[in-house]
Enzyme design. Structure first.
Site, PDB file in Angstrom:
ATOM      1  CB  SER A 123     -54.140 -40.618  25.504  1.00  0.00           C
ATOM      2  OG  SER A 123     -54.307 -39.225  25.599  1.00  0.00           O
TER       3      SER A 123
HETATM    4  N1  SAH Z   1     -58.886 -36.894  25.596  1.00  0.00           N
HETATM    5  C1  SAH Z   1     -58.623 -37.017  24.173  1.00  0.00           C
HETATM    6  C2  SAH Z   1     -57.162 -36.748  23.847  1.00  0.00           C
HETATM    7  C3  SAH Z   1     -57.095 -35.537  23.050  1.00  0.00           C
HETATM    8  S1  SAH Z   1     -55.544 -34.800  22.728  1.00  0.00           S
HETATM    9  C4  SAH Z   1     -59.102 -38.346  23.638  1.00  0.00           C
HETATM   10  O1  SAH Z   1     -59.573 -39.192  24.408  1.00  0.00           O
HETATM   11  O2  SAH Z   1     -59.050 -38.525  22.413  1.00  0.00           O
HETATM   12  C5  SAH Z   1     -55.762 -33.230  23.540  1.00  0.00           C
HETATM   13  C6  SAH Z   1     -56.900 -32.386  23.041  1.00  0.00           C
HETATM   14  O3  SAH Z   1     -56.880 -31.192  23.830  1.00  0.00           O
HETATM   15  C7  SAH Z   1     -56.794 -31.938  21.586  1.00  0.00           C
HETATM   16  O4  SAH Z   1     -57.942 -32.322  20.890  1.00  0.00           O
HETATM   17  C8  SAH Z   1     -56.660 -30.428  21.685  1.00  0.00           C
HETATM   18  O5  SAH Z   1     -57.281 -29.745  20.629  1.00  0.00           O
HETATM   19  C9  SAH Z   1     -57.334 -30.138  23.015  1.00  0.00           C
HETATM   20  N2  SAH Z   1     -56.980 -28.879  23.675  1.00  0.00           N
HETATM   21  C10 SAH Z   1     -55.764 -28.270  23.745  1.00  0.00           C
HETATM   22  N3  SAH Z   1     -55.844 -27.121  24.442  1.00  0.00           N
HETATM   23  C11 SAH Z   1     -57.151 -27.008  24.834  1.00  0.00           C
HETATM   24  C12 SAH Z   1     -57.862 -26.016  25.586  1.00  0.00           C
HETATM   25  N4  SAH Z   1     -57.281 -24.908  26.048  1.00  0.00           N
HETATM   26  N5  SAH Z   1     -59.182 -26.218  25.813  1.00  0.00           N
HETATM   27  C13 SAH Z   1     -59.802 -27.324  25.330  1.00  0.00           C
HETATM   28  N6  SAH Z   1     -59.191 -28.265  24.593  1.00  0.00           N
HETATM   29  C14 SAH Z   1     -57.875 -28.123  24.357  1.00  0.00           C
END
Ligand code: SAH
Length: 231
Positions: free
Chosen positions: A81
């Site tokens: 993000s």
């Molecule tokens: N917090 C992260 C941002 C990641 S983007 C950072 O600091 O980099 C969102 C992430 O959520 C992705 O990696 C995606 O694979 C994950 N995601 C989506 N649905 C999910 C679920 N049901 N359970 C766990 N992770 C999930």
């Protein structure tokens, strides 16, 4: 002596010009220009973002852009993000040191590292296995000992560690996942982007009052990668 000092200064400048960017300086500037100039005022949140080396959480080819005002690709179609969004969501959680926090969507683990600067224990779940594995390795290499990474569908939360004082979901959900609501402690706070698939969602702050009653507040329109489910 003077010439030695100027030689050292020259070498420093040259290294700056041809070596890698001055990441610590870029990070301080990011905090000033992207966070303080907007509405991030919480000292502990600003300190955490001044400290965590975001460039070590993005793929090498994006390192030079690590402190720009934007999300970046992290592989597997996912993104880290925008720094402001990380700071805003973290600030909205109103954390205190003794809090136990659950994050859904580990991704690069940058958000988890920021949380780990602020609270005693962080639990984070990632559904995409290679991302979760890389995140766990990265956090270990950086010396974070208060973060546990699990690979799986975060919809179910982490029942064995519940309740949580704060829950942060960093993927866009169509509706509030009930297990997460159930795993929120009384007095707990959750931030989660909610709304129809694709496009703009609502960043929601949910508070569970001492009597268990839920208070829902809409913070701002946001765009996030989708919250996916295990088949
Ligand atoms: N917090 C992260 C941002 C990641 S983007 C950072 O600091 O980099 C969102 C992430 O959520 C992705 O990696 C995606 O694979 C994950 N995601 C989506 N649905 C999910 C679920 N049901 N359970 C766990 N992770 C999930």
């Amino acid at each position: 002596m003077k010439s030695l000092i100027s030689l050292a200064l020259c070498l420093g400048v040259l290294k700056g010009l041809w070596g890698q960017p001055d990441f610590p300086q870029l990070r301080q500037r990011m905090v000033r220009e992207q966070l303080q100039s907007r509405d991030i005022v919480e000292g502990s949140v600003l300190r955490a973002l001044r400290k965590v080396p975001r460039h070590l959480f993005v793929p090498e080819k994006y390192r030079a852009e690590a402190y720009s005002d934007t999300p970046l690709p992290i592989g597997e179609g996912q993104t880290i993000s925008q720094p402001y969004m990380v700071a805003f969501m973290t600030q909205a959680l109103r954390l205190k040191g003794s809090d136990k926090v659950l994050e859904i969507g580990t991704g690069s683990s940058y958000q988890a590292a920021v949380l780990a600067e602020l609270v005693d224990s962080v639990y984070t779940i990632e559904i995409v296995e290679p991302l979760g594995e890389a995140a766990a390795k990265r956090l270990q290499a950086l010396g974070y000992e208060n973060i546990q990474v699990r690979i799986g569908d975060g919809y179910h939360g982490w029942p064995r560690q519940a309740p949580f004082d704060a829950i942060i979901v960093t993927a866009g959900a169509e509706a509030l996942p009930q297990p997460l609501v159930d795993q929120l402690a009384e007095g707990g706070r959750m931030v989660i982007p909610v709304g129809p698939h694709q496009g703009v969602r609502d960043l929601v702050l949910l508070r569970k009052k001492r009597n268990g009653k839920l208070v829902r507040e809409s913070l701002m329109p946001v765009r996030f990668v989708p919250f996916t489910r295990e088949n």
